[in-house]
Enzyme design. Structure first.
Site, PDB file in Angstrom:
ATOM      1  N   ASP A 148     -59.610  11.142 -35.110  1.00 32.13           N
ATOM      2  CA  ASP A 148     -58.790  10.891 -33.655  1.00 32.13           C
ATOM      3  C   ASP A 148     -57.264   9.787 -33.988  1.00 32.13           C
ATOM      4  O   ASP A 148     -57.166   9.704 -34.867  1.00 32.13           O
ATOM      5  CB  ASP A 148     -59.701   9.789 -32.425  1.00 32.13           C
ATOM      6  CG  ASP A 148     -59.252  10.308 -31.015  1.00 32.13           C
ATOM      7  OD1 ASP A 148     -58.122  11.038 -31.069  1.00 32.13           O
ATOM      8  OD2 ASP A 148     -59.752   9.905 -29.816  1.00 32.13           O
ATOM      9  N   GLU A 181     -55.722  15.412 -32.744  1.00 36.52           N
ATOM     10  CA  GLU A 181     -54.619  14.537 -32.996  1.00 36.52           C
ATOM     11  C   GLU A 181     -53.883  15.564 -31.496  1.00 36.52           C
ATOM     12  O   GLU A 181     -52.811  15.615 -31.493  1.00 36.52           O
ATOM     13  CB  GLU A 181     -53.470  14.606 -34.231  1.00 36.52           C
ATOM     14  CG  GLU A 181     -53.066  15.893 -34.548  1.00 36.52           C
ATOM     15  CD  GLU A 181     -52.087  16.832 -33.936  1.00 36.52           C
ATOM     16  OE1 GLU A 181     -53.109  17.707 -33.481  1.00 36.52           O
ATOM     17  OE2 GLU A 181     -51.265  16.451 -33.780  1.00 36.52           O
ATOM     18  N   TRP A 182     -54.177  16.181 -30.718  1.00 32.84           N
ATOM     19  CA  TRP A 182     -54.061  17.353 -29.797  1.00 32.84           C
ATOM     20  C   TRP A 182     -53.399  18.392 -29.633  1.00 32.84           C
ATOM     21  O   TRP A 182     -52.830  18.382 -29.206  1.00 32.84           O
ATOM     22  CB  TRP A 182     -54.302  15.812 -28.468  1.00 32.84           C
ATOM     23  CG  TRP A 182     -54.862  14.784 -28.562  1.00 32.84           C
ATOM     24  CD1 TRP A 182     -55.833  14.749 -28.363  1.00 32.84           C
ATOM     25  CD2 TRP A 182     -54.206  13.865 -28.707  1.00 32.84           C
ATOM     26  NE1 TRP A 182     -56.506  13.574 -28.793  1.00 32.84           N
ATOM     27  CE2 TRP A 182     -55.697  12.523 -28.974  1.00 32.84           C
ATOM     28  CE3 TRP A 182     -53.732  12.579 -29.072  1.00 32.84           C
ATOM     29  CZ2 TRP A 182     -55.135  11.086 -28.873  1.00 32.84           C
ATOM     30  CZ3 TRP A 182     -52.722  11.601 -29.610  1.00 32.84           C
ATOM     31  CH2 TRP A 182     -53.758  10.766 -29.474  1.00 32.84           C
ATOM     32  N   GLY A 183     -53.191  18.403 -30.554  1.00 32.89           N
ATOM     33  CA  GLY A 183     -52.533  19.982 -30.378  1.00 32.89           C
ATOM     34  C   GLY A 183     -50.613  18.324 -31.203  1.00 32.89           C
ATOM     35  O   GLY A 183     -49.698  20.331 -30.638  1.00 32.89           O
ATOM     36  N   ASP A 184     -50.844  17.853 -31.264  1.00 32.98           N
ATOM     37  CA  ASP A 184     -49.014  17.439 -30.919  1.00 32.98           C
ATOM     38  C   ASP A 184     -48.035  17.916 -32.241  1.00 32.98           C
ATOM     39  O   ASP A 184     -47.397  17.215 -31.863  1.00 32.98           O
ATOM     40  CB  ASP A 184     -48.689  15.692 -30.795  1.00 32.98           C
ATOM     41  CG  ASP A 184     -49.777  14.992 -29.310  1.00 32.98           C
ATOM     42  OD1 ASP A 184     -50.432  16.189 -28.278  1.00 32.98           O
ATOM     43  OD2 ASP A 184     -49.842  14.109 -28.797  1.00 32.98           O
ATOM     44  N   ASN A 185     -48.883  17.848 -33.139  1.00 30.29           N
ATOM     45  CA  ASN A 185     -48.330  17.662 -34.611  1.00 30.29           C
ATOM     46  C   ASN A 185     -48.171  18.864 -34.869  1.00 30.29           C
ATOM     47  O   ASN A 185     -47.894  19.339 -36.445  1.00 30.29           O
ATOM     48  CB  ASN A 185     -48.404  16.605 -35.371  1.00 30.29           C
ATOM     49  CG  ASN A 185     -48.217  14.840 -34.983  1.00 30.29           C
ATOM     50  OD1 ASN A 185     -47.303  14.796 -34.499  1.00 30.29           O
ATOM     51  ND2 ASN A 185     -49.526  14.719 -34.234  1.00 30.29           N
ATOM     52  N   ASP A 203     -57.175  16.039 -23.860  1.00 28.67           N
ATOM     53  CA  ASP A 203     -58.049  16.094 -23.790  1.00 28.67           C
ATOM     54  C   ASP A 203     -59.106  17.603 -22.325  1.00 28.67           C
ATOM     55  O   ASP A 203     -58.100  17.732 -21.095  1.00 28.67           O
ATOM     56  CB  ASP A 203     -58.623  14.975 -23.230  1.00 28.67           C
ATOM     57  CG  ASP A 203     -59.030  14.005 -24.368  1.00 28.67           C
ATOM     58  OD1 ASP A 203     -58.606  15.106 -25.082  1.00 28.67           O
ATOM     59  OD2 ASP A 203     -59.570  12.992 -23.470  1.00 28.67           O
TER      60      ASP A 203
END
Ligand code: GLA
Length: 401
Positions: A148, A181-185, A203
C-alpha cells in the site's frame, strides 16, 4: 530462525544478485479473497482459517480462486531486532502456522504491507525494512504481497515499489506483488516490470453508483470505477494487470448490481478478488462468484482487457477479444429502469482500438452463448433485441460458426 534470516540477509547484500520481477506468477489475472472490504481491521487467524475452509467447501477453489490475503491490521510490533511480528492476540499461532494451514487446503497465502512508515491502518510499514520484511514473508511461506501507499511522504512510487520488488526477488520465494497506490502516480506507465497487478483507482465502495466522501479522499461505486482512466487498457496483459480493486459482490448490492459488477470486472480482465464473507453467502452470491463462463472470459489466455464499443450516458457495450477468435460482448444498463435494446450485428464491426483485433459480422456469422443463463442464444445473422433490467448486463460469448 532469526539468526538464519540475518545470515541470509548479509549473504544477499554481499552477493548483490541482480533482481527482477518473478515471472510466470500471474499469466491470467489473480483470483482469490481479501479481508478488507468486509472485515477491515477485524482480522483473526480463525477468520482466515474458516475462510480457507469455505473457499474449498463452497466450490470457489474449484472455480479458480486461489489466494487468501490478509489485508491491513494483522501486524503486531517489531521485535528488538526489527523483525515484524503478528498481533499476538489476533494471530496467537503466528503467520507461519496460518500460511501452512492455507497451503494444506491447496490454496496460496497473501499478506499486506505499506511502502511508508505506517500502513493506512496505522500499523508498522516496511519503509527502510523492505529486505528484512521480504525475507520474513518468504520464511513464513507468503505467496502474495499487497503493498500500500499510505504515509509515504518524500518517497517516489516507482522507486519504492522497485525496492520491494528487488527485496522479494532477493528473498528467493516467488511472491506476487500487488501494487496499491490507487493510480495516483500512473502505474500503468511504469509498473509492468515491477508488479503483477496495480490498483488503478481509489478504494471501491459497496454501491453501484455513488461517491462516498471521506473528507480528504473518496471511495467509489462500480460505475465510477469503470469510468476512470479509460485509456490504460493497453498497459495490461499476461503477468501485469490493471486492478480496479477488490470486489464487493455479496456485500449488499442487489443481485442485478452484483452480476453487473462481476461481469464488468471480467470484461476488464480484472483480478477477481472476492471481498465478502464467503463463510456465509447467499446462493445468488455464490452463483455469481463461481460462474465458470464469466470467469473463463476474465481468465482468457489472450489476456486482453475489454474496451467500450458503445459509450452512451445510460447504456454501454463492452467488447473483450478472446483467444482463438471468440469475443465476449457485454451490454450494460447503467440506469435503475429496465431498457429495451436493439443491436444489429451486421452494422457493428468490432474494432479493438489498441490491439487491432477485429470482428466483422458482415463477413462471418457467430454463434451466441449467454454466459449468465448458460444457454445458446442463436447467431449474429439477425439483430439482437433484448430487455435489460435496471443496473444489469446481458453478457454473451460469440464463437465463429
Ligand atoms: C487502502 C487500500 C485498501 C486497504 C486499506 C487498508 O485504503 O487502498 O484497499 O488495503 O488501505 O488500510
Amino acid at each position: 530462525m532469526k539468526k538464519i534470516l540475518i545470515v541470509a540477509m548479509i549473504t544477499v547484500f554481499a552477493l548483490g544478485a541482480k533482481a527482477q520481477k518473478f515471472e510466470g506468477l500471474a499469466d491470467t489475472p489473480p483470483m482469490g479473497w481479501n479481508s478488507w472490504n468486509k472485515f477491515a481491521c477485524d482480522v483473526t487467524e480463525d477468520l482466515i482459517k474458516e475462510t480457507a475452509d469455505a473457499m474449498v467447501s463452497s466450490g470457489m477453489k474449484d472455480a479458480g480462486y486461489e489466494y487468501i490475503v490478509i489485508d491491513d491490521c494483522w501486524h503486531g510490533e517489531r521485535d528488538s531486532l526489527g523483525f515484524i511480528q503478528a498481533d499476538p492476540a489476533r494471530f496467537p499461532s503466528g503467520i507461519k502456522a496460518l500460511a501452512d494451514y492455507v497451503h494444506s487446503k491447496g490454496l496460496k497465502f497473501g499478506i499486506y504491507s505499506d511502502a511508508g512508515w505506517q500502513t493506512c491502518g496505522g500499523r508498522p510499514g516496511s519503509r527502510g525494512r523492505e529486505y528484512q520484511d521480504a525475507m520474513t514473508y518468504a520464511s513464513w511461506g507468503v505467496d502474495y504481497l499487497k503493498y500500500d501507499w499510505c504515509n509515504t511522504e518524500g518517497l517516489k512510487a516507482e522507486g519504492a515499489y522497485l525496492t520491494m520488488r528487488d527485496a522479494l526477488y532477493e528473498a528467493g520465494r516467488p511472491i506476487v506483488l500487488s501494487i496499491c497506490e490507487w493510480g495516483d502516480n500512473d502505474p500503468w506507465d511504469w509498473a509492468e516490470p515491477i508488479g503483477h497487478l496495480w490498483r488503478t483507482t481509489g478504494d471501491i465502495y459497496n454501491c453501484f453508483d455513488c461517491e462516498e466522501d471521506h473528507g480528504t479522499w473518496s471511495s467509489w461505486g462500480v460505475l465510477q470505477i469503470i469510468d476512470m482512466h479509460p485509456g490504460i487498457r493497453s498497459a495490461a496483459g499476461p503477468g501485469h494487470w490493471n486492478d480496479p480493486d477488490m470486489m464487493e459482490v455479496g456485500n449488499g448490492m442487489t443481485v442485478n448490481e452484483d452480476r453487473a459488477h462481476f461481469a464488468l470486472w471480467a470484461m476488464q480482465a480484472a483480478p477477481l478478488i472476492a471481498g465478502n464473507d464467503i463463510r456465509n453467502m447467499s446462493p445468488e452470491t455464490l452463483e455469481i462468484l463461481t460462474n465458470k463462463d464469466v470467469i473463463a472470459i476474465d481468465q482468457d489466455t489472450l489476456g486482453v482487457q475489454g474496451y467500450k464499443h458503445i459509450d452512451e450516458e445510460d447504456y454501454e457495450v463492452w467488447v473483450k477479444p478472446l483467444a482463438g477468435g471468440d469475443v465476449a460482448v457485454c451490454f450494460l444498463n447503467r440506469t435503475e429502469e429496465a431498457m429495451d435494446i436493439t443491436f444489429d450485428w451486421a452494422t457493428n464491426k468490432l474494432v479493438d482500438p489498441d490491439f487491432g483485433h477485429t470482428t466483422d459480422f458482415a463477413q462471418s456469422r457467430y454463434d451466441i452463448y449467454n454466459v449468465w443463463t448458460h444457454k445458446k442464444a442463436g447467431n449474429t445473422k439477425k439483430a439482437l433485441k433484448a430487455s435489460l433490467p435496471g443496473r444489469d448486463v446481458l453478457m454473451l460469448r460469440l464463437s465463429k460458426k
